[in-house]
Design a protein around this motif. Structure first.
Motif, PDB file in Angstrom:
ATOM      1  N   ALA A   1      21.827 -20.378 -37.089  1.00 34.82           N
ATOM      2  CA  ALA A   1      23.185 -20.346 -37.635  1.00 34.82           C
ATOM      3  C   ALA A   1      23.964 -21.521 -37.054  1.00 34.82           C
ATOM      4  N   GLU A   2      25.002 -21.942 -37.758  1.00 36.06           N
ATOM      5  CA  GLU A   2      25.776 -23.096 -37.314  1.00 36.06           C
ATOM      6  C   GLU A   2      26.732 -22.751 -36.188  1.00 36.06           C
ATOM      7  N   ASN A   3      27.059 -21.487 -36.034  1.00 43.60           N
ATOM      8  CA  ASN A   3      27.972 -21.051 -34.974  1.00 43.60           C
ATOM      9  C   ASN A   3      27.303 -19.956 -34.161  1.00 43.60           C
ATOM     10  N   GLY A   4      27.470 -20.056 -32.846  1.00 41.42           N
ATOM     11  CA  GLY A   4      26.875 -19.071 -31.952  1.00 41.42           C
ATOM     12  C   GLY A   4      26.622 -19.676 -30.591  1.00 41.42           C
ATOM     13  N   SER A   5      25.664 -19.108 -29.858  1.00 42.09           N
ATOM     14  CA  SER A   5      25.333 -19.599 -28.525  1.00 42.09           C
ATOM     15  C   SER A   5      23.822 -19.636 -28.378  1.00 42.09           C
ATOM     16  N   VAL A   6      23.336 -20.726 -27.800  1.00 41.55           N
ATOM     17  CA  VAL A   6      21.907 -20.876 -27.590  1.00 41.55           C
ATOM     18  C   VAL A   6      21.629 -20.856 -26.087  1.00 41.55           C
ATOM     19  N   GLY A   7      20.608 -20.110 -25.699  1.00 40.17           N
ATOM     20  CA  GLY A   7      20.220 -20.027 -24.295  1.00 40.17           C
ATOM     21  C   GLY A   7      18.798 -20.507 -24.097  1.00 40.17           C
ATOM     22  N   TYR A   8      18.572 -21.194 -22.986  1.00 42.68           N
ATOM     23  CA  TYR A   8      17.230 -21.681 -22.673  1.00 42.68           C
ATOM     24  C   TYR A   8      17.128 -21.906 -21.166  1.00 42.68           C
ATOM     25  N   THR A   9      15.902 -21.968 -20.668  1.00 48.21           N
ATOM     26  CA  THR A   9      15.654 -22.339 -19.279  1.00 48.21           C
ATOM     27  C   THR A   9      14.874 -23.642 -19.271  1.00 48.21           C
ATOM     28  N   ALA A  10      15.041 -24.412 -18.184  1.00 52.77           N
ATOM     29  CA  ALA A  10      14.375 -25.704 -18.065  1.00 52.77           C
ATOM     30  C   ALA A  10      14.130 -26.002 -16.591  1.00 52.77           C
ATOM     31  N   PRO A  11      13.216 -26.896 -16.293  1.00 50.99           N
ATOM     32  CA  PRO A  11      12.891 -27.198 -14.889  1.00 50.99           C
ATOM     33  C   PRO A  11      14.004 -27.967 -14.187  1.00 50.99           C
ATOM     34  N   ARG A  12      14.083 -27.785 -12.898  1.00 52.05           N
ATOM     35  CA  ARG A  12      14.933 -28.577 -12.025  1.00 52.05           C
ATOM     36  C   ARG A  12      14.243 -28.688 -10.675  1.00 52.05           C
ATOM     37  N   GLY A  13      14.674 -29.628  -9.869  1.00 55.24           N
ATOM     38  CA  GLY A  13      14.037 -29.812  -8.579  1.00 55.24           C
ATOM     39  C   GLY A  13      15.052 -29.981  -7.469  1.00 55.24           C
ATOM     40  N   GLY A  14      14.723 -29.481  -6.272  1.00 56.83           N
ATOM     41  CA  GLY A  14      15.591 -29.661  -5.125  1.00 56.83           C
ATOM     42  C   GLY A  14      16.813 -28.775  -5.147  1.00 56.83           C
ATOM     43  N   LYS A  15      17.743 -29.078  -4.260  1.00 59.85           N
ATOM     44  CA  LYS A  15      18.969 -28.296  -4.125  1.00 59.85           C
ATOM     45  C   LYS A  15      20.080 -28.900  -4.976  1.00 59.85           C
ATOM     46  N   GLY A  16      19.906 -28.816  -6.289  1.00 61.66           N
ATOM     47  CA  GLY A  16      20.945 -29.369  -7.144  1.00 61.66           C
ATOM     48  C   GLY A  16      20.536 -29.423  -8.596  1.00 61.66           C
ATOM     49  N   TRP A  17      21.356 -30.136  -9.367  1.00 55.79           N
ATOM     50  CA  TRP A  17      21.131 -30.280 -10.806  1.00 55.79           C
ATOM     51  C   TRP A  17      21.826 -31.549 -11.262  1.00 55.79           C
ATOM     52  N   SER A  18      21.241 -32.224 -12.246  1.00 52.30           N
ATOM     53  CA  SER A  18      21.884 -33.378 -12.854  1.00 52.30           C
ATOM     54  C   SER A  18      21.458 -33.469 -14.305  1.00 52.30           C
ATOM     55  N   GLY A  19      22.373 -33.930 -15.135  1.00 56.46           N
ATOM     56  CA  GLY A  19      22.083 -34.060 -16.551  1.00 56.46           C
ATOM     57  C   GLY A  19      23.343 -34.354 -17.331  1.00 56.46           C
ATOM     58  N   PRO A  20      23.206 -34.657 -18.622  1.00 58.06           N
ATOM     59  CA  PRO A  20      24.361 -34.945 -19.460  1.00 58.06           C
ATOM     60  C   PRO A  20      24.940 -33.672 -20.080  1.00 58.06           C
ATOM     61  N   VAL A  21      26.207 -33.750 -20.439  1.00 59.37           N
ATOM     62  CA  VAL A  21      26.859 -32.675 -21.179  1.00 59.37           C
ATOM     63  C   VAL A  21      26.378 -32.735 -22.623  1.00 59.37           C
TER      64      VAL A  21
END
Length: 258
Positions: free
Chosen positions: A121-141
């Motif tokens: 659908a064009e409106n709603g919320s999407v959820g997913y999990t993805a890998p990360r490493g170390g004590k933190g997170w980085s990525g684009p909005v």
């Protein structure tokens, strides 16, 4: 056919059989997108990133508005945009219904630059999990709007040398021993980088700092005392006689030599 030709053909065949995910992309199997992950569908932020899922992954919920797909990617220093390996894909409709990757209209494809999630659908919320490493997170909005990040329990930011947050959040709150960061107005593509520390690490760091200071003060004190002791010994054996107090030359030469 020599060994070199065989090696080249084997490499080409391997790339072709792998689905060409590095170059042409391919649909991600439903089994890979399936998973039992709970998502915070009730968050007021446009994007919610939960780092407490595990030390190796994060859970994200992104609100979508009038769009049929969502591109998930990372920024690599050398390669630029790179795709993300997502799992536990789910979608929440505006009426509250939640579906997983078994839904015929919910799926994902992955190529070298990005992972594209096809939405039911064009409106709603999407959820997913993805890998990360170390004590933190980085990525684009991924979409315009606010971004909320929930750090693992017992972690903090704000201590120089142990943590880093860029850009500075509009809010930094702690509740039930969990830190929550909030950026109110972010644009698609804006980078976020967070590195946190464990509270116990701060105590260890503080203890080591105090120990170093104590050892430094003790060393300076010991050196000063040794210098004073050496000066006292020299004075006792007459090695530090002040020639400026000698009377020779004050009243002229001895009698008989005038």
């Amino acid at each position: 056919m020599n060994n070199r030709h065989r090696a080249v053909l084997a490499l080409v065949a391997l790339v072709f059989l792998s689905g060409c995910t590095l170059f042409g992309g391919g649909e991600i199997d439903e089994d890979q997108l399936s998973g039992d992950q709970e998502y915070d569908w009730g968050s007021n932020a446009t994007t919610t990133i939960n780092l407490s899922a595990s030390t190796d992954t994060y859970a994200a919920v992104v609100d979508v508005d009038e769009q049929e797909e969502l591109d998930v990617y990372e920024e690599d220093t050398f390669r630029g945009e790179t795709s993300v390996q997502i799992e536990a894909l789910k979608f929440r409709f505006t009426n509250g219904t939640v579906v997983n990757a078994s839904h015929p209209d919910l799926g994902a494809t992955r190529n070298r630059d990005q992972t594209r999630i096809n939405l039911p659908a064009e409106n709603g919320s999407v959820g997913y999990t993805a890998p990360r490493g170390g004590k933190g997170w980085s990525g684009p909005v991924l979409v315009d709007g606010s971004v909320r990040m929930d750090l693992p329990e017992g972690t903090r930011v704000g201590l120089w040398g142990l943590s880093r947050v860029n850009p500075n959040p509009d809010e930094n709150t702690v509740e039930n021993d969990r830190t929550t960061l909030l950026w109110e107005d972010m644009e698609q593509g804006d980078p976020i980088s967070v590195r946190y520390y464990l509270v116990r690490d701060a105590y260890i760091f503080g203890g080591l700092f105090a120990l170093v200071i104590s050892l430094g003060i003790g060393g300076v004190t010991y050196y000063y005392r040794q210098v004073r002791r050496a000066q006292s010994k020299r004075e006792d054996v007459g090695l530090d006689v002040d020639v400026e107090d000698d009377d020779i030359g004050d009243d002229g030469p001895p009698p008989g030599m005038q």
